[in-house]
Design a protein around this motif. Sequence first.
Motif, PDB file in Angstrom:
ATOM      1  N   LEU A  24      16.792 -10.954 -42.396  1.00  0.00           N
ATOM      2  CA  LEU A  24      15.407 -11.298 -42.704  1.00  0.00           C
ATOM      3  C   LEU A  24      15.002 -12.585 -41.992  1.00  0.00           C
ATOM      4  N   GLY A  25      15.935 -13.556 -41.954  1.00  0.00           N
ATOM      5  CA  GLY A  25      15.623 -14.808 -41.269  1.00  0.00           C
ATOM      6  C   GLY A  25      15.395 -14.596 -39.782  1.00  0.00           C
ATOM      7  N   ALA A  26      16.253 -13.798 -39.157  1.00  0.00           N
ATOM      8  CA  ALA A  26      16.129 -13.571 -37.722  1.00  0.00           C
ATOM      9  C   ALA A  26      14.812 -12.871 -37.400  1.00  0.00           C
ATOM     10  N   LEU A  27      14.453 -11.880 -38.225  1.00  0.00           N
ATOM     11  CA  LEU A  27      13.198 -11.162 -37.976  1.00  0.00           C
ATOM     12  C   LEU A  27      12.009 -12.101 -38.113  1.00  0.00           C
ATOM     13  N   LEU A  28      12.038 -12.927 -39.156  1.00  0.00           N
ATOM     14  CA  LEU A  28      10.951 -13.882 -39.377  1.00  0.00           C
ATOM     15  C   LEU A  28      10.854 -14.855 -38.209  1.00  0.00           C
ATOM     16  N   PHE A  29      12.020 -15.375 -37.800  1.00  0.00           N
ATOM     17  CA  PHE A  29      12.048 -16.332 -36.702  1.00  0.00           C
ATOM     18  C   PHE A  29      11.497 -15.700 -35.423  1.00  0.00           C
ATOM     19  N   ALA A  30      11.966 -14.488 -35.113  1.00  0.00           N
ATOM     20  CA  ALA A  30      11.515 -13.812 -33.890  1.00  0.00           C
ATOM     21  C   ALA A  30      10.013 -13.559 -33.940  1.00  0.00           C
ATOM     22  N   VAL A  80       5.551 -11.207 -43.063  1.00  0.00           N
ATOM     23  CA  VAL A  80       5.952 -10.932 -41.685  1.00  0.00           C
ATOM     24  C   VAL A  80       5.001  -9.926 -41.043  1.00  0.00           C
ATOM     25  N   LEU A  81       4.509  -8.978 -41.855  1.00  0.00           N
ATOM     26  CA  LEU A  81       3.533  -8.021 -41.321  1.00  0.00           C
ATOM     27  C   LEU A  81       2.315  -8.744 -40.780  1.00  0.00           C
ATOM     28  N   ALA A  82       1.822  -9.733 -41.551  1.00  0.00           N
ATOM     29  CA  ALA A  82       0.657 -10.505 -41.108  1.00  0.00           C
ATOM     30  C   ALA A  82       0.955 -11.222 -39.794  1.00  0.00           C
ATOM     31  N   ILE A  83       2.135 -11.835 -39.729  1.00  0.00           N
ATOM     32  CA  ILE A  83       2.503 -12.553 -38.492  1.00  0.00           C
ATOM     33  C   ILE A  83       2.515 -11.592 -37.306  1.00  0.00           C
ATOM     34  N   ARG A  84       3.189 -10.447 -37.498  1.00  0.00           N
ATOM     35  CA  ARG A  84       3.337  -9.509 -36.384  1.00  0.00           C
ATOM     36  C   ARG A  84       2.003  -8.897 -35.980  1.00  0.00           C
ATOM     37  N   MET A  85       1.128  -8.668 -36.994  1.00  0.00           N
ATOM     38  CA  MET A  85      -0.173  -8.080 -36.658  1.00  0.00           C
ATOM     39  C   MET A  85      -1.044  -9.079 -35.897  1.00  0.00           C
ATOM     40  N   GLN A  86      -0.996 -10.345 -36.331  1.00  0.00           N
ATOM     41  CA  GLN A  86      -1.746 -11.369 -35.590  1.00  0.00           C
ATOM     42  C   GLN A  86      -1.261 -11.421 -34.152  1.00  0.00           C
ATOM     43  N   ASP A  87       0.070 -11.363 -34.007  1.00  0.00           N
ATOM     44  CA  ASP A  87       0.666 -11.386 -32.669  1.00  0.00           C
ATOM     45  C   ASP A  87       0.115 -10.235 -31.822  1.00  0.00           C
ATOM     46  N   GLU A  88       0.137  -9.023 -32.414  1.00  0.00           N
ATOM     47  CA  GLU A  88      -0.301  -7.840 -31.670  1.00  0.00           C
ATOM     48  C   GLU A  88      -1.786  -7.931 -31.303  1.00  0.00           C
ATOM     49  N   ILE A  89      -2.571  -8.443 -32.251  1.00  0.00           N
ATOM     50  CA  ILE A  89      -4.014  -8.512 -31.995  1.00  0.00           C
ATOM     51  C   ILE A  89      -4.304  -9.494 -30.864  1.00  0.00           C
ATOM     52  N   MET A  90      -3.587 -10.649 -30.892  1.00  0.00           N
ATOM     53  CA  MET A  90      -3.776 -11.619 -29.801  1.00  0.00           C
ATOM     54  C   MET A  90      -3.315 -11.031 -28.476  1.00  0.00           C
ATOM     55  N   ALA A  91      -2.199 -10.279 -28.525  1.00  0.00           N
ATOM     56  CA  ALA A  91      -1.721  -9.651 -27.293  1.00  0.00           C
ATOM     57  C   ALA A  91      -2.768  -8.688 -26.749  1.00  0.00           C
ATOM     58  N   GLY A  92      -3.454  -7.991 -27.667  1.00  0.00           N
ATOM     59  CA  GLY A  92      -4.523  -7.095 -27.242  1.00  0.00           C
ATOM     60  C   GLY A  92      -5.650  -7.857 -26.560  1.00  0.00           C
ATOM     61  N   LYS A  93      -6.003  -9.035 -27.130  1.00  0.00           N
ATOM     62  CA  LYS A  93      -7.051  -9.853 -26.518  1.00  0.00           C
ATOM     63  C   LYS A  93      -6.637 -10.295 -25.123  1.00  0.00           C
ATOM     64  N   ILE A  94      -5.348 -10.674 -24.984  1.00  0.00           N
ATOM     65  CA  ILE A  94      -4.867 -11.105 -23.668  1.00  0.00           C
ATOM     66  C   ILE A  94      -5.024  -9.984 -22.658  1.00  0.00           C
ATOM     67  N   ARG A  95      -4.639  -8.762 -23.082  1.00  0.00           N
ATOM     68  CA  ARG A  95      -4.764  -7.627 -22.158  1.00  0.00           C
ATOM     69  C   ARG A  95      -6.223  -7.423 -21.765  1.00  0.00           C
ATOM     70  N   ALA A  96      -7.122  -7.534 -22.758  1.00  0.00           N
ATOM     71  CA  ALA A  96      -8.544  -7.320 -22.465  1.00  0.00           C
ATOM     72  C   ALA A  96      -9.050  -8.379 -21.487  1.00  0.00           C
ATOM     73  N   LEU A  97      -8.650  -9.650 -21.720  1.00  0.00           N
ATOM     74  CA  LEU A  97      -9.090 -10.739 -20.832  1.00  0.00           C
ATOM     75  C   LEU A  97      -8.597 -10.513 -19.410  1.00  0.00           C
ATOM     76  N   ARG A  98      -7.311 -10.136 -19.300  1.00  0.00           N
ATOM     77  CA  ARG A  98      -6.718  -9.904 -17.984  1.00  0.00           C
ATOM     78  C   ARG A  98      -7.463  -8.804 -17.256  1.00  0.00           C
ATOM     79  N   LEU A  99      -7.764  -7.730 -18.038  1.00  0.00           N
ATOM     80  CA  LEU A  99      -8.431  -6.570 -17.442  1.00  0.00           C
ATOM     81  C   LEU A  99      -9.805  -6.980 -16.927  1.00  0.00           C
ATOM     82  N   ARG A 100     -10.535  -7.763 -17.758  1.00  0.00           N
ATOM     83  CA  ARG A 100     -11.878  -8.176 -17.365  1.00  0.00           C
ATOM     84  C   ARG A 100     -11.814  -9.031 -16.102  1.00  0.00           C
ATOM     85  N   ARG A 101     -10.819  -9.939 -16.085  1.00  0.00           N
ATOM     86  CA  ARG A 101     -10.700 -10.797 -14.914  1.00  0.00           C
ATOM     87  C   ARG A 101     -10.405  -9.969 -13.661  1.00  0.00           C
TER      88      ARG A 101
END
Lengths: 229, 221, 60
Positions: free
Chosen positions: C28-34, A198-219
């Motif tokens: 755990l499921g809800a966190l993963l899903f979100a 889940v850490l990997a998922i959330r970090m990927q999410d955050e990193i992409m969100a950072g890219k979006i912010r950078a793109l928006r800012l540049r635009r």
Amino acid sequence: MPWLQRSTLGLIAAGLTLGLFLSPPDYQQGDSVRIMYVHVPAAWMALFCYTAMAGASAAALVWRHALAHVAARATAPIGASFTFIALASGSLWGKPMWGTWWVWDARLTSMLVLFFLYLGYIVLAGAFDDRERAQKSAAVLAIVGFVNVPIIKFSVDWWNTLHQPASVLKIDGPSIDPSMLAPLLLMAIGFATYYFWVLAIRMQDEIMAGKIRALRLRRAESEAGDRSS
Amino acid sequence: MRRTLLILRRDLRLALRQGSDSFAAVMFFVMAVALFPFGVGPEPNMLARIGSGILWVTALMASMLALERLFQNDYDDGSLELLALAPLPLEAVVIAKIAAHWIATALPLIAAAPVLALLLHAPAEILAPLALALLLGTPTISLLGAVGAALIIGSRRGGVLLSLLVLPLAIPVLIFGVGAVEAALMGLPARPYFLVLAAFLLAALPLCPWAAAAAIRQALE
Amino acid sequence: MTPFQAFLSMGGYAGYVWPSFAIAALALGALLFASLRSRKATAAELDALETQAGEEASET
């Protein structure tokens, strides 16, 4: 990360099979001892996640590495979930064993405080319009909170030995049998791989969100440039 | 040193002139304590038993009230930036502001506590330990609160956030502060509790101003 | 009582054991899903922005 996903699901499935079907009931606690297989790994992970969060925060402040901030921020909700699971399952275990849902003893109280610290971190990290500032403030809080965890544990220990006889709470650790230790460890490792997954998922999410912010800012900047030229 | 005292005097003068923050904190303290006999019933033994806990918890809440604005006002009008640029280290500024906050809000609380304890039917022999415990404990709370107040500068929901951050950190002080009074109530020596409270204060005295100053520098960046 | 019923009753602790596991699975499921859903939404947004930026670059 498919391998993290596979090992998480496999480990937890194995841990549940061993814990629910193959491990014997405790001679004192009967089948209620099976709660241990979620409770103890969740409690371990709650502490592990806080340590990881404080460590990442310290690294982020010292070496100013952006990824460390992202890791700390992504850890907080996972750690809070584990803390919640440990508190809830502990309560469900306490009711049949101690006859009460909750006791103000050292363990429970310091876990509750840990839960508050997680919540405070999450709220603080989201309370600023300025991202940089939110990250740094939250990092300082994570470190300050880390100092508090051992203090709480120690102070409540003393508090309780003076006021409450340790009769109810003294579960003499059943010298743990291999048939119980195996599912416990499997679940613990499964929870750990769940954390990294889940850490990997959330970090990927955050990193992409950072890219979006950078793109928006540049635009926005280029549009402003077009207009002025 | 002299400059630190100057800031202390300035903050105290501001607090006294506006008067609202510290007055509000004491009023909150008195009102909240006065609500408890209505909530738990006016039975004297019961009130005497839980009195020290009531006083400590409400004192903690009351000191949260004024902390919210500890740095925010100076941040809003820009004087915090000037103070940070001054030759004086920011840590000294923070200590001066904490001291001013403590004198303006915590001292009146400590003065009011024995009177309220008597209203809660507390026996006379716990009044001195109560005052001493508050005297040793509230500076630590102010110091911890300053870290929280520095962290929330410029945030969107300050007040609730501050309590959420500081109250968990203040639990050890609460435990030993109540412990001292309880020990006196049961005729046990309260000295170990005072020593632990003093130890907390001594640990917080260098650490908290440093952390708060670090947080302020980040807020000003 | 069949063995399966015996298993479900958890030696009389069914009301405590099963909710513990259910809460853990749910949390755990809800966190993963979100997390997965949020990542998907962010990825889609980033994709849209990048193709848009690419088109604008090719226009000029």
